[in-house]
Design a protein around this motif. Structure first.
Motif, PDB file in Angstrom:
ATOM      1  N   SER A  11      26.103  -5.848  81.796  1.00 31.49           N
ATOM      2  CA  SER A  11      27.023  -5.388  82.843  1.00 31.49           C
ATOM      3  C   SER A  11      27.641  -6.575  83.572  1.00 31.49           C
ATOM      4  N   LEU A  12      26.825  -7.578  83.840  1.00 32.81           N
ATOM      5  CA  LEU A  12      27.334  -8.771  84.511  1.00 32.81           C
ATOM      6  C   LEU A  12      28.368  -9.482  83.637  1.00 32.81           C
ATOM      7  N   ALA A  13      28.110  -9.548  82.349  1.00 33.34           N
ATOM      8  CA  ALA A  13      29.058 -10.158  81.421  1.00 33.34           C
ATOM      9  C   ALA A  13      30.373  -9.374  81.405  1.00 33.34           C
ATOM     10  N   LEU A  18      32.367 -13.372  81.285  1.00 31.91           N
ATOM     11  CA  LEU A  18      31.583 -14.447  80.676  1.00 31.91           C
ATOM     12  C   LEU A  18      30.763 -13.917  79.513  1.00 31.91           C
ATOM     13  N   ALA A  19      30.475 -14.775  78.568  1.00 33.45           N
ATOM     14  CA  ALA A  19      29.558 -14.415  77.491  1.00 33.45           C
ATOM     15  C   ALA A  19      28.138 -14.363  78.045  1.00 33.45           C
ATOM     16  N   TYR A  26      23.805 -20.625  82.767  1.00 32.12           N
ATOM     17  CA  TYR A  26      23.870 -20.826  84.215  1.00 32.12           C
ATOM     18  C   TYR A  26      22.521 -20.516  84.872  1.00 32.12           C
ATOM     19  N   GLU A  27      21.807 -19.552  84.307  1.00 29.79           N
ATOM     20  CA  GLU A  27      20.467 -19.255  84.807  1.00 29.79           C
ATOM     21  C   GLU A  27      19.542 -20.452  84.591  1.00 29.79           C
ATOM     22  N   MET A  56      33.077 -20.367  87.840  1.00 30.75           N
ATOM     23  CA  MET A  56      34.229 -20.535  86.940  1.00 30.75           C
ATOM     24  C   MET A  56      35.386 -21.229  87.653  1.00 30.75           C
ATOM     25  N   ILE A  57      35.651 -20.846  88.882  1.00 30.70           N
ATOM     26  CA  ILE A  57      36.741 -21.454  89.646  1.00 30.70           C
ATOM     27  C   ILE A  57      36.426 -22.911  89.946  1.00 30.70           C
ATOM     28  N   ALA A  58      35.207 -23.180  90.377  1.00 34.77           N
ATOM     29  CA  ALA A  58      34.825 -24.555  90.715  1.00 34.77           C
ATOM     30  C   ALA A  58      34.921 -25.463  89.495  1.00 34.77           C
ATOM     31  N   GLN A  59      34.568 -24.950  88.323  1.00 25.52           N
ATOM     32  CA  GLN A  59      34.703 -25.753  87.106  1.00 25.52           C
ATOM     33  C   GLN A  59      36.168 -26.059  86.817  1.00 25.52           C
TER      34      GLN A  59
END
Length: 155
Positions: A11-13, A18-19, A26-27, A56-59
């Motif tokens: 659900s988070l993906a 994100l994959a 990231y975990e 994602m934005i910070a990257q």
């Protein structure tokens, strides 16, 4: 799905785009902290949707994962960050982005001239960087990094 049961990794993906493998990565980097339900499945807070979007934005802004991790430590775990939380972080973003913009403008303005790397490979280097003076200021493209040539300082 009930809010108390959390979000599954799938659900988070779906919500973040994100994959699943990226979320797991990231975990492992400590950027998000899921818990395990009674069946041993990972569960994530709804706030992790925003945390992952922030990553994602910070990257895209050029922050490294360790830098992002430092910023995320200032955010509350398990709850959605408030506008005040984001305002505090955005101040640091502004300074970082202003520096990147300045660097990119210097690069743009010097594309047809010496970039101050100290290589002495361009005919102009004899004017901008005689005897490789830029090398005395340190490694890398010194003029692009904000140093000035001695000839500029005399002008």
């Amino acid at each position: 799905m009930m809010a108390s049961s959390g979000l599954s990794i799938g659900s988070l993906a779906d919500r973040t785009g994100l994959a699943v493998s990226a979320i797991r990565y990231y975990e492992t980097q400590g950027l998000i902290e899921p818990w395990r339900n009674s069946g041993g499945q990972r569960r994530f807070h709804r706030a992790d949707i925003r945390r992952l979007s922030f990553i994602m934005i910070a990257q895209k802004f050029g922050f490294s994962l360790p830098e992002i991790g430092g910023l995320l430590k200032a955010l509350p775990g398990g709850r959605t960050p408030t506008p005040q939380d984001w305002a505090r972080i955005s101040e640091g973003f502004r300074a970082h982005l202003d520096q990147r913009i300045e660097t990119l403008q210097q690069l743009r303005n010097n594309l047809d001239g010496c970039i101050g790397c100290g290589c002495l490979s361009l005919p102009n280097c004899a004017l901008y960087n005689p005897q490789d003076q830029a090398a005395t200021k340190g490694k890398g493209p010194r003029f692009l990094m904000g140093d000035h040539s001695e000839t500029e300082n005399r002008s």
